[in-house]
Design a protein around this motif. Structure first.
Motif, PDB file in Angstrom:
ATOM      1  N   LYS A 268       1.445  36.040  41.085  1.00  0.00           N
ATOM      2  CA  LYS A 268       1.328  34.687  40.571  1.00  0.00           C
ATOM      3  C   LYS A 268       0.181  33.988  41.324  1.00  0.00           C
ATOM      4  N   PRO A 269      -0.326  32.900  40.771  1.00  0.00           N
ATOM      5  CA  PRO A 269      -1.394  32.166  41.465  1.00  0.00           C
ATOM      6  C   PRO A 269      -1.018  31.747  42.885  1.00  0.00           C
ATOM      7  N   THR A 270       0.242  31.342  43.085  1.00  0.00           N
ATOM      8  CA  THR A 270       0.655  30.935  44.434  1.00  0.00           C
ATOM      9  C   THR A 270       0.599  32.104  45.418  1.00  0.00           C
ATOM     10  N   HIS A 271       0.851  33.324  44.927  1.00  0.00           N
ATOM     11  CA  HIS A 271       0.749  34.500  45.799  1.00  0.00           C
ATOM     12  C   HIS A 271      -0.690  34.698  46.262  1.00  0.00           C
ATOM     13  N   LEU A 272      -1.631  34.603  45.309  1.00  0.00           N
ATOM     14  CA  LEU A 272      -3.034  34.801  45.671  1.00  0.00           C
ATOM     15  C   LEU A 272      -3.521  33.720  46.632  1.00  0.00           C
TER      16      LEU A 272
ATOM     17  N   VAL B 169     -10.472  42.406  52.280  1.00  0.00           N
ATOM     18  CA  VAL B 169     -10.017  42.316  50.892  1.00  0.00           C
ATOM     19  C   VAL B 169      -8.501  42.428  50.875  1.00  0.00           C
ATOM     20  N   LEU B 170      -7.843  41.534  50.145  1.00  0.00           N
ATOM     21  CA  LEU B 170      -6.398  41.587  50.002  1.00  0.00           C
ATOM     22  C   LEU B 170      -5.985  40.894  48.713  1.00  0.00           C
TER      23      LEU B 170
ATOM     24  N   ASP C  71      -5.309  40.562  43.117  1.00  0.00           N
ATOM     25  CA  ASP C  71      -3.957  41.128  43.083  1.00  0.00           C
ATOM     26  C   ASP C  71      -4.020  42.584  43.527  1.00  0.00           C
ATOM     27  N   GLY C  72      -2.853  43.160  43.822  1.00  0.00           N
ATOM     28  CA  GLY C  72      -2.802  44.490  44.390  1.00  0.00           C
ATOM     29  C   GLY C  72      -3.296  45.588  43.475  1.00  0.00           C
TER      30      GLY C  72
END
Length: 326
Positions: A148-152, A138-139, A224-225
């Protein structure tokens, strides 16, 4: 291949880190550099039989506390055990860092000293949780609260690559954590991420719910975190609560005690299966090097497994493979 261990960061440092390093060197032939207060580390080493073990000490005069902010750790504690450990990797003295210290400071130090892999916008922390078959990665688990979506999408790429290379699973199944499997569910972040992941080269299965983390339906779960850290803390608390409730029930009834006598091997196996220490530490994914974050209350076994994990991680040249995918 030497592993730099921050010997001062955990709740019971340096005793736990030293004991874990001794086990890692003795059981798996690891080479360890213990970073921190030389006198305190040596006092703990004197309690162990370490002849013929590849153990050395590198002094660091400062310690980052759990309540220190990452920025303060970088600016005000340049000789901290965390920072010095990453310096050893940057200098080529060590190949990886293992720390049970302040996770924010570990991430900040890793990024500042080693930098990010080309193309990575936000490094992430990945954690393994047990499922019905083996384990689920999981991350992010807390490094990035606002995403942001690009981060995920990058988290999904990093998690898939790690699972494929470290666990030997070809084409890992990836899921995006949401409040339902239907495409209309989720929020703006998950819906846009879902749209992007559907067009990726990953083995993306779509939205997954919280229960899918544990039923083995996917190999990698992305979130997300903020959500990831809540999931982690709930999982840890639930494991403790289940163990406590089982103990209470067993101790309250004679027949339950008798049943436990005949089932104690199964209970022991179950306890081991849900023990976070069995899965090593949480890898820092996206930095230009290898870092493993352990729980602050880690025991020697958890530290030793994390050291072995760090060595295996360093061997696969993860950052080089990741750079070709971004």
């Amino acid at each position: 291949m030497k592993i730099a261990v921050d010997a001062m960061g955990g709740d019971n440092s340096p005793a736990v880190e030293v004991a874990g390093a001794v086990v890692a060197c003795r059981e798996w032939g690891c080479e360890v550099v213990l970073v921190g207060d030389t006198a305190k580390i040596q006092a703990e080493l004197d309690k162990h039989e370490i002849s013929n073990l590849s153990l050395e000490i590198h002094h660091a005069s400062e310690v980052v506390g759990m309540h220190d902010s990452p920025s303060d750790a970088l600016r005000k504690k340049k000789d901290s055990s965390i920072r010095v450990a990453f310096n050893l990797v940057q200098q080529g003295v060590a190949s990886a860092v293992v720390s049970a210290g302040n996770s924010g400071a570990i991430m900040a130090s890793g990024m500042f000293v080693l930098g990010r892999v080309n193309g990575v916008e936000r490094p992430a922390i990945g954690t393994f949780l047990p499922n019905l078959n083996d384990q689920t990665m999981v991350l992010d688990m807390g490094a990035n609260v606002d995403c942001k979506p690009t981060h995920l999408c990058q988290f999904a790429i990093m998690g898939s690559l790690y699972v494929e290379n470290l666990l030997g699973k070809p084409h890992p199944r990836v899921g995006l954590l949401s409040n339902g499997e239907e495409e209309k569910k989720g929020n703006d972040l998950t819906r846009e991420t879902h749209r992007l992941l559907k067009t990726s080269q990953l083995n993306y299965l779509g939205y997954v719910e919280g229960g899918d983390v544990y039923n083995g339906a996917v190999d990698v779960v992305v979130c997300d975190g903020f959500v990831g850290n809540v999931l982690l803390k709930v999982s840890e608390g639930l494991a403790v609560a289940i163990g406590t409730m089982l103990k209470q029930e067993i101790e309250s009834r004679f027949l339950a005690k008798l049943g436990y006598f005949f089932s104690r091997q199964a209970f022991s196996a179950f306890k081991k299966r849900i023990n976070p220490a069995e899965y090593g530490g949480a890898p820092l994914l996206g930095i230009s090097g290898v870092g493993i974050v352990c729980h602050g209350s880690s025991d020697p076994m958890a530290i030793s497994i994390a050291i072995r994990q760090a060595g295996e991680y360093a061997k696969i040249r993860f950052e080089e493979k990741l750079a070709t995918l971004l």
